[in-house]
Motif scaffolding. Structure first.
Motif, PDB file in Angstrom:
ATOM      1  N   ILE A 231       0.846  -1.207   0.000  1.00  0.00           N
ATOM      2  CA  ILE A 231       0.000   0.000   0.000  1.00  0.00           C
ATOM      3  C   ILE A 231       0.869   1.240   0.000  1.00  0.00           C
ATOM      4  O   ILE A 231       0.631   2.196  -0.760  1.00  0.00           O
ATOM      5  CB  ILE A 231      -0.941  -0.011   1.227  1.00  0.00           C
ATOM      6  N   ASN A 232       1.899   1.240   0.835  1.00  0.00           N
ATOM      7  CA  ASN A 232       2.822   2.388   0.871  1.00  0.00           C
ATOM      8  C   ASN A 232       3.535   2.570  -0.462  1.00  0.00           C
ATOM      9  O   ASN A 232       3.688   3.696  -0.963  1.00  0.00           O
ATOM     10  CB  ASN A 232       3.858   2.196   1.983  1.00  0.00           C
ATOM     11  N   ASP A 233       3.980   1.462  -1.046  1.00  0.00           N
ATOM     12  CA  ASP A 233       4.729   1.541  -2.317  1.00  0.00           C
ATOM     13  C   ASP A 233       3.830   2.050  -3.440  1.00  0.00           C
ATOM     14  O   ASP A 233       4.274   2.832  -4.300  1.00  0.00           O
ATOM     15  CB  ASP A 233       5.287   0.160  -2.685  1.00  0.00           C
ATOM     16  N   ARG A 234       2.583   1.634  -3.433  1.00  0.00           N
ATOM     17  CA  ARG A 234       1.691   1.993  -4.538  1.00  0.00           C
ATOM     18  C   ARG A 234       1.084   3.384  -4.377  1.00  0.00           C
ATOM     19  O   ARG A 234       0.948   4.131  -5.349  1.00  0.00           O
ATOM     20  CB  ARG A 234       0.586   0.952  -4.669  1.00  0.00           C
ATOM     21  N   TYR A 235       0.703   3.730  -3.141  1.00  0.00           N
ATOM     22  CA  TYR A 235      -0.024   4.982  -2.927  1.00  0.00           C
ATOM     23  C   TYR A 235       0.779   6.030  -2.159  1.00  0.00           C
ATOM     24  O   TYR A 235       0.281   7.126  -1.895  1.00  0.00           O
ATOM     25  CB  TYR A 235      -1.326   4.698  -2.169  1.00  0.00           C
ATOM     26  N   GLY A 236       2.024   5.685  -1.833  1.00  0.00           N
ATOM     27  CA  GLY A 236       2.858   6.632  -1.095  1.00  0.00           C
ATOM     28  C   GLY A 236       2.536   6.609   0.399  1.00  0.00           C
ATOM     29  O   GLY A 236       1.545   6.026   0.838  1.00  0.00           O
ATOM     30  N   HIS A 237       3.407   7.272   1.166  1.00  0.00           N
ATOM     31  CA  HIS A 237       3.214   7.279   2.616  1.00  0.00           C
ATOM     32  C   HIS A 237       1.951   8.024   3.023  1.00  0.00           C
ATOM     33  O   HIS A 237       1.330   7.708   4.039  1.00  0.00           O
ATOM     34  CB  HIS A 237       4.446   7.881   3.303  1.00  0.00           C
ATOM     35  N   GLU A 238       1.554   8.997   2.226  1.00  0.00           N
ATOM     36  CA  GLU A 238       0.318   9.712   2.529  1.00  0.00           C
ATOM     37  C   GLU A 238      -0.879   8.773   2.419  1.00  0.00           C
ATOM     38  O   GLU A 238      -1.773   8.770   3.279  1.00  0.00           O
ATOM     39  CB  GLU A 238       0.130  10.906   1.594  1.00  0.00           C
ATOM     40  N   GLY A 239      -0.878   7.935   1.382  1.00  0.00           N
ATOM     41  CA  GLY A 239      -1.947   6.949   1.237  1.00  0.00           C
ATOM     42  C   GLY A 239      -1.912   5.925   2.351  1.00  0.00           C
ATOM     43  O   GLY A 239      -2.952   5.511   2.874  1.00  0.00           O
ATOM     44  N   GLY A 240      -0.691   5.518   2.736  1.00  0.00           N
ATOM     45  CA  GLY A 240      -0.546   4.583   3.854  1.00  0.00           C
ATOM     46  C   GLY A 240      -1.077   5.163   5.152  1.00  0.00           C
ATOM     47  O   GLY A 240      -1.743   4.472   5.933  1.00  0.00           O
ATOM     48  N   ASP A 241      -0.798   6.440   5.357  1.00  0.00           N
ATOM     49  CA  ASP A 241      -1.315   7.106   6.565  1.00  0.00           C
ATOM     50  C   ASP A 241      -2.841   7.152   6.551  1.00  0.00           C
ATOM     51  O   ASP A 241      -3.489   6.984   7.595  1.00  0.00           O
ATOM     52  CB  ASP A 241      -0.753   8.526   6.668  1.00  0.00           C
ATOM     53  N   ASP A 242      -3.422   7.407   5.393  1.00  0.00           N
ATOM     54  CA  ASP A 242      -4.886   7.425   5.280  1.00  0.00           C
ATOM     55  C   ASP A 242      -5.475   6.077   5.688  1.00  0.00           C
ATOM     56  O   ASP A 242      -6.485   6.019   6.400  1.00  0.00           O
ATOM     57  CB  ASP A 242      -5.315   7.741   3.844  1.00  0.00           C
ATOM     58  N   VAL A 243      -4.833   5.002   5.233  1.00  0.00           N
ATOM     59  CA  VAL A 243      -5.318   3.660   5.564  1.00  0.00           C
ATOM     60  C   VAL A 243      -5.175   3.391   7.057  1.00  0.00           C
ATOM     61  O   VAL A 243      -6.092   2.871   7.705  1.00  0.00           O
ATOM     62  CB  VAL A 243      -4.568   2.600   4.744  1.00  0.00           C
TER      63      VAL A 243
END
Length: 382
Positions: free
Chosen positions: A259-271
């Motif tokens: 998830i972090n690799d695909r959507y970036g750390h911002e996306g990971g934080d959202d999850v």
């Protein structure tokens, strides 16, 4: 030729002297009665002042929100001989209530404490809340202040509480006597009371915020590891005393690195934030949720057997797997979670609390390892 005025005889003089003595005695008795009344009033006022000073010391010395609110509702009613006491606090975004809930403060303990988002909910113009309002109770004007009381007061005092020019709430007191609070009464004393309580409220709320910051993970706004470990020890001790079971869940987001690799750390934080929110939504106020680091969470369920714990764990798993996660940058993503679960009952809760806590977490971690190896997105027990 002038007639002679007869001189008073001895009997007349004696009667006059007796009358004067009796009058003096009556005046003396009246003065003594007045002095006794004044002395009684002075003692009563001294007693009242002493009670109010003790009340001031109690609320000024309160170190927690629960202690302060308890004193306001119990001690103030006794100190001021009141029949009803309620408190309205304005919490525009619900942040204060959420923080108190996270601190395990059950607001149901205080039925006469009312949280409102805005002054308009009181059905009175804002101008009416600039000065104390005293007088007879009128349902149209004051019902919202005393909703928690079945028997309404006959006379009331609504005392606005302000800090730095901002209205933070109202202290509302009442009596079943119609003559207790009258519109022409001086308000200096109750304004002082409202000011002291407002300062004390601001103080304990700030203290609770500092506590909350120290025990909270800043990203997900759930408890941090240190607090969960402390809380676990407390719950183990309580479970031992009250003889009930505790369940512990170790949760890990599946393939979080992808998830972090695909959507970036911002996306990971959202999850991470949304996973924490969905887990919390399935828990009771008495349960504890914390982020243990990275994508790992721990939940401690009090007074819960294995069967019920499995039901909670399955609800959490389904709530995460069944609905996409909206990302703040753009788009959505899917995520699942693996859960390891264990319980301790009365028989296994005999050792030192630290040993029991360590063993419980290790067993939950082993169960999580089995869930990961078994294909993820599942609940395993150990």
């Amino acid at each position: 030729m002038d007639s002679a005025i007869p001189a008073p005889d001895d009997d007349t003089l004696e009667l006059d002297a007796q009358d004067a003595l009796q009058e003096l005695q009556r005046e003396n008795q009246a003065l003594r009665a007045r002095l006794e009344n004044l002395l009684e009033l002075a003692h009563r006022n001294q007693s009242i002042m002493a009670r109010h000073q003790n009340f001031d010391l109690k609320i000024i010395g309160a170190n927690s929100f629960r202690e302060l609110i308890t004193n306001i509702f119990s001690a103030l009613a006794i100190t001021s001989e009141l029949d009803v006491v309620s408190l309205v606090l304005f919490d525009k975004y619900g942040d204060l209530q959420q923080m108190l809930a996270d601190l395990k403060i059950d607001l149901n303990e205080f039925p006469h404490l009312l949280f409102l988002r805005h002054e308009v909910e009181l059905s009175q113009p804002e101008s009416a809340l600039r000065k104390p309002q005293l007088g007879l109770y009128q349902s149209l004007a004051y019902a919202s202040y005393f909703t928690s009381f079945n028997k309404k007061p006959a006379s009331i005092a609504i005392i606005p509480m302000r800090r730095q020019g901002r209205l933070i709430g109202c202290l509302n007191v009442g009596s079943f006597r119609a003559d207790r609070f009258q519109p022409n009464m001086a308000t200096d004393f109750i304004e002082r009371l409202g000011s002291i309580i407002a300062i004390c409220l601001e103080n304990v709320i700030n203290n609770e915020r500092l506590t909350y910051i120290g025990m909270t993970d800043p990203l997900t706004n759930v408890s941090n590891r240190r607090y969960v470990e402390q809380r676990t020890l407390e719950e183990i001790g309580r479970a031992r005393r009250q003889r009930y079971s505790i369940a512990c869940m170790y949760l890990d987001i599946d393939f979080f690195k992808q998830i972090n690799d695909r959507y970036g750390h911002e996306g990971g934080d959202d999850v991470l934030k949304e996973v924490a929110r969905r887990i919390k939504a399935e828990l009771r106020l008495s349960d504890t949720l914390g982020r243990f680091g990275g994508e790992e969470f721990v939940v401690v369920l009090v007074n819960t057997n294995l069967h019920d714990a499995i039901l909670v764990a399955e609800r959490i798993r389904k709530s995460i797997a069944s609905q996409e996660f909206t990302l703040s940058a753009s788009g959505t993503c899917q995520a699942t979670i693996s859960i390891g679960l264990t319980t301790i009952d009365e028989k296994s809760n005999q050792d030192n609390a630290s040993v029991v806590a360590r063993d419980m977490l290790q067993r939950a971690d082993r169960a999580l390892y089995q869930a990961k190896n078994g294909g993820r997105n599942q609940v395993r027990c150990y």
